[in-house]
Design an enzyme around this catalytic site. Structure first.
Site, PDB file in Angstrom:
ATOM      1  N   ARG A 125       0.818  -1.225   0.000  1.00 54.18           N
ATOM      2  CA  ARG A 125       0.000   0.000   0.000  1.00 54.18           C
ATOM      3  C   ARG A 125       0.846   1.267   0.000  1.00 54.18           C
ATOM      4  O   ARG A 125       0.311   2.365  -0.059  1.00 54.18           O
ATOM      5  CB  ARG A 125      -0.865   0.014   1.264  1.00 54.18           C
ATOM      6  CG  ARG A 125      -2.049  -0.922   1.180  1.00 54.18           C
ATOM      7  CD  ARG A 125      -2.859  -0.797   2.463  1.00 54.18           C
ATOM      8  NE  ARG A 125      -4.113  -1.511   2.346  1.00 54.18           N
ATOM      9  CZ  ARG A 125      -5.183  -1.033   1.710  1.00 54.18           C
ATOM     10  NH1 ARG A 125      -5.147   0.145   1.143  1.00 54.18           N
ATOM     11  NH2 ARG A 125      -6.283  -1.744   1.642  1.00 54.18           N
ATOM     12  N   ASP A 177      -3.908  -2.756  -3.507  1.00 57.56           N
ATOM     13  CA  ASP A 177      -4.594  -3.435  -2.413  1.00 57.56           C
ATOM     14  C   ASP A 177      -4.563  -4.926  -2.773  1.00 57.56           C
ATOM     15  O   ASP A 177      -5.118  -5.320  -3.810  1.00 57.56           O
ATOM     16  CB  ASP A 177      -6.035  -2.895  -2.357  1.00 57.56           C
ATOM     17  CG  ASP A 177      -6.899  -3.654  -1.375  1.00 57.56           C
ATOM     18  OD1 ASP A 177      -6.420  -4.646  -0.794  1.00 57.56           O
ATOM     19  OD2 ASP A 177      -8.072  -3.247  -1.203  1.00 57.56           O
ATOM     20  N   VAL A 178      -3.936  -5.735  -1.923  1.00 54.25           N
ATOM     21  CA  VAL A 178      -3.760  -7.150  -2.289  1.00 54.25           C
ATOM     22  C   VAL A 178      -5.083  -7.919  -2.290  1.00 54.25           C
ATOM     23  O   VAL A 178      -5.141  -9.051  -2.777  1.00 54.25           O
ATOM     24  CB  VAL A 178      -2.750  -7.864  -1.353  1.00 54.25           C
ATOM     25  CG1 VAL A 178      -1.357  -7.316  -1.539  1.00 54.25           C
ATOM     26  CG2 VAL A 178      -3.190  -7.786   0.106  1.00 54.25           C
ATOM     27  N   LYS A 216       2.745 -18.746   7.470  1.00 54.45           N
ATOM     28  CA  LYS A 216       2.066 -19.256   8.645  1.00 54.45           C
ATOM     29  C   LYS A 216       1.663 -18.100   9.548  1.00 54.45           C
ATOM     30  O   LYS A 216       2.212 -17.019   9.364  1.00 54.45           O
ATOM     31  CB  LYS A 216       2.951 -20.251   9.385  1.00 54.45           C
ATOM     32  CG  LYS A 216       4.303 -19.657   9.816  1.00 54.45           C
ATOM     33  CD  LYS A 216       4.655 -19.886  11.241  1.00 54.45           C
ATOM     34  CE  LYS A 216       4.202 -18.790  12.151  1.00 54.45           C
ATOM     35  NZ  LYS A 216       5.084 -18.487  13.272  1.00 54.45           N
ATOM     36  N   HIS A 237       9.095 -22.453   7.807  1.00 56.64           N
ATOM     37  CA  HIS A 237      10.535 -22.367   7.517  1.00 56.64           C
ATOM     38  C   HIS A 237      11.350 -23.358   8.348  1.00 56.64           C
ATOM     39  O   HIS A 237      12.493 -23.627   8.037  1.00 56.64           O
ATOM     40  CB  HIS A 237      11.046 -20.930   7.669  1.00 56.64           C
ATOM     41  CG  HIS A 237      11.265 -20.487   9.079  1.00 56.64           C
ATOM     42  ND1 HIS A 237      10.241 -20.098   9.899  1.00 56.64           N
ATOM     43  CD2 HIS A 237      12.391 -20.368   9.828  1.00 56.64           C
ATOM     44  CE1 HIS A 237      10.720 -19.756  11.078  1.00 56.64           C
ATOM     45  NE2 HIS A 237      12.036 -19.908  11.071  1.00 56.64           N
ATOM     46  N   GLU A 252      13.300 -19.499  23.608  1.00 54.20           N
ATOM     47  CA  GLU A 252      13.991 -18.340  23.019  1.00 54.20           C
ATOM     48  C   GLU A 252      14.275 -17.283  24.084  1.00 54.20           C
ATOM     49  O   GLU A 252      13.459 -17.067  24.985  1.00 54.20           O
ATOM     50  CB  GLU A 252      13.114 -17.699  21.935  1.00 54.20           C
ATOM     51  CG  GLU A 252      12.835 -18.594  20.751  1.00 54.20           C
ATOM     52  CD  GLU A 252      12.034 -17.866  19.693  1.00 54.20           C
ATOM     53  OE1 GLU A 252      12.624 -17.423  18.712  1.00 54.20           O
ATOM     54  OE2 GLU A 252      10.804 -17.745  19.858  1.00 54.20           O
ATOM     55  N   ASP A 273       1.703 -19.547  17.415  1.00 54.22           N
ATOM     56  CA  ASP A 273       2.906 -19.071  16.725  1.00 54.22           C
ATOM     57  C   ASP A 273       3.915 -20.205  16.520  1.00 54.22           C
ATOM     58  O   ASP A 273       4.581 -20.265  15.488  1.00 54.22           O
ATOM     59  CB  ASP A 273       3.544 -17.948  17.554  1.00 54.22           C
ATOM     60  CG  ASP A 273       4.753 -17.327  16.877  1.00 54.22           C
ATOM     61  OD1 ASP A 273       4.657 -17.014  15.683  1.00 54.22           O
ATOM     62  OD2 ASP A 273       5.801 -17.155  17.541  1.00 54.22           O
ATOM     63  N   HIS A 321       5.367 -25.102  13.698  1.00 60.14           N
ATOM     64  CA  HIS A 321       6.766 -25.541  13.707  1.00 60.14           C
ATOM     65  C   HIS A 321       6.980 -26.825  14.522  1.00 60.14           C
ATOM     66  O   HIS A 321       7.571 -27.794  14.053  1.00 60.14           O
ATOM     67  CB  HIS A 321       7.670 -24.455  14.294  1.00 60.14           C
ATOM     68  CG  HIS A 321       7.635 -23.152  13.557  1.00 60.14           C
ATOM     69  ND1 HIS A 321       7.537 -23.078  12.193  1.00 60.14           N
ATOM     70  CD2 HIS A 321       7.709 -21.866  13.993  1.00 60.14           C
ATOM     71  CE1 HIS A 321       7.552 -21.792  11.830  1.00 60.14           C
ATOM     72  NE2 HIS A 321       7.643 -21.051  12.898  1.00 60.14           N
ATOM     73  N   LYS A 367       9.042 -17.426  25.036  1.00 63.29           N
ATOM     74  CA  LYS A 367       9.837 -16.229  24.739  1.00 63.29           C
ATOM     75  C   LYS A 367      10.438 -15.702  26.042  1.00 63.29           C
ATOM     76  O   LYS A 367       9.926 -15.967  27.130  1.00 63.29           O
ATOM     77  CB  LYS A 367       8.931 -15.133  24.173  1.00 63.29           C
ATOM     78  CG  LYS A 367       8.275 -15.496  22.858  1.00 63.29           C
ATOM     79  CD  LYS A 367       9.050 -14.929  21.704  1.00 63.29           C
ATOM     80  CE  LYS A 367       8.367 -15.161  20.386  1.00 63.29           C
ATOM     81  NZ  LYS A 367       9.299 -15.374  19.293  1.00 63.29           N
TER      82      LYS A 367
END
Ligand code: BG6
Length: 458
Positions: free
Chosen positions: A43, A84-85, A135, A165, A203, A222, A227, A325
């Protein structure tokens, strides 16, 4: 076949941090050259030059390992279309601007995947075109089904890349090599010999300014839903007939179908969020006080659950998945704990059973075994056969982009896998939403909630 890239969300964080870097690595490796078109759609009111300036800065920050001359070659190939996608006409304009059969990459928030795919279906994906979707794939199983339905209208399954990934991480791929290219491991890779499997992705990173996405996702959506369940699938699946898209999708789909969600939510799941604390040198505030966080959402920054795989091979073996996290140390590994030997001939000793650790980032493999001691030969000693793997040449995104260009979907998640993964986490999400499991707290920089529980066997 020659291909172009059309990146929807071309000015976003994912493009700036990971996709441009992956492209630069492919230029450096000679996989891509000055002929390729890379077109970003966003955009922003940018022309090509302004987009190139933005991309140049992102590449300098996130791909410093790629020589500047190569980064400039990438920058020279970039173009930008303002649009605009979710509007078919804008997508049509973008598709008309590229020369070759496109890889259309949705580097977008998952809330707009559906309208974007519908617009793409209306605009018409050229024959042979590939669609890549980031994702998390929807917010629940119903969403994933709906996305799959639209995708199936758009392109054949082998031209759809549901991105994870982690599948392109070196150690993850090595699970396949270790298990299926050696005689040694498969005979003991089952419930007769394995006591427990843990899949851990702790993490030290905190929120890193991603509240807009993370606060509506949380650690379960997440990390575990995609994953870590993919890692479970690779560890637990039956041997594939062939290591390719069809072979892997069939076996991963089968084993995910066999996963039984946690039996007792209060016992088998943990959700928690961090409070103020120090991670390394950094002082973090309470998660609930981070900018952009709505404390009322009760988003977890740590999620854990234990499931079983109800099939002949794994019956009764717990698989514990966890990720958090702002923890005190980065710990990313798959841990296979074996059962004790059936008869202990060393009367005075009670050695720990064998443990195989597959470490991620940096990659390595360690096998903890008992040997006769160097001192008294009748005393046992714990020894570790440990190898570090050299860093992979391409980052995970570099490898994924290379596979997309080659049209090989082996490192993609299939439609069945995506829906099954939501089936597994749905009851956990529902129980958490209903307050059946309390939201615990852990100070940033600590070992996470319930340290006693983590000490067991880790
Ligand atoms: C992403 C998650 O998919 O994976 C992040 O959204 C997480 O929250 C990241 O930090 C971990 O992967 P990597 O490869 O960056 O260590």
């Amino acid at each position: 076949m020659k291909r172009s890239f059309v990146v929807l969300g071309g000015s976003g964080d994912l493009t700036g941090r990971l996709l441009l870097r992956g492209l630069a690595e492919l230029f450096e490796a000679g996989v891509l050259d000055e002929e390729v078109d890379v077109l970003a759609v966003s955009r922003e009111e940018w022309d090509d030059q302004q987009y190139r300036d933005w991309a140049r800065r992102r590449l300098a920050a996130h791909a410093p390992h790629v020589p500047e001359a190569t980064r400039e070659r990438v920058v020279g190939r970039l173009g930008h279309v303002r649009g605009d996608v979710t509007a078919a006409a804008d997508l049509r304009r973008a598709l008309d601007r590229v020369q070759d059969v496109p890889v259309v990459y949705l580097a977008l928030p998952n809330t707009i995947f559906l309208p974007t795919l519908e617009a793409l279906a209306e605009a018409g994906l050229p024959d042979g075109g590939i669609v890549a979707v980031e994702k998390p794939f929807g917010r629940d199983r119903a969403d994933a089904r709906e996305l799959n339905r639209v995708l199936s209208r758009l392109a054949p399954e082998d031209a759809v890349f549901r991105i994870d990934h982690f599948l392109a991480k070196q150690t993850v791929l090595n699970v396949l090599g270790l298990r299926f290219a050696n005689r040694l491991f498969e005979p003991v890779w089952n419930s007769a010999h394995v006591e427990q499997v843990e899949i851990v992705f702790d993490e030290t990173l905190g929120l890193e300014g991603r509240a807009g996405y993370y606060d509506t996702a949380g650690a379960l959506r997440d990390m575990l839903q995609n994953h870590l369940l993919q890692l479970l699938a690779l560890v637990a699946m039956e041997p594939p007939l062939t290591v390719d898209a069809a072979g892997l999708a069939a076996r991963k789909g089968d084993v995910l179908r066999a996963v039984r969600p946690p039996a007792d939510m209060a016992r088998d799941t943990v959700r928690a969020r961090y409070t103020a604390g120090t991670v390394g040198e950094r002082r973090l505030p309470d998660y609930a006080a981070e900018e952009g966080v709505d404390p009322g959402r009760e988003t977890e920054t740590y999620a854990e659950f234990t499931v079983t795989v109800d099939n002949w091979r794994w019956s009764g073996v717990p698989f514990r998945l966890r990720s958090g996290k702002a923890l005190g140390a980065d710990r990313r590994e798959i841990v296979i704990r074996f059962k004790p030997v059936p008869h202990l001939a060393f009367t005075d000793e009670n050695p720990e059973p064998d443990v195989l650790r597959l470490r991620l980032d940096p990659d390595g493999i360690a096998l903890e075994v008992n040997l006769n001691g160097a001192g008294d030969p009748f005393d046992l000693e714990r020894r570790v056969l440990d190898i570090d793997l050299p860093p992979a040449g391409l980052s995970a995104y570099g490898l994924l982009l290379r596979e997309m260009l080659a049209g090989d979907a082996a490192l993609s998640i299939s439609d069945v896998e995506a829906e099954e993964s939501w089936r597994i986490v749905a009851p956990v999400l529902a129980a958490w939403r209903a307050g059946e499991v309390p939201l615990e707290e852990y100070p940033a920089g600590s070992d996470g909630p319930l340290p006693d529980r983590h000490d067991q066997g880790t």
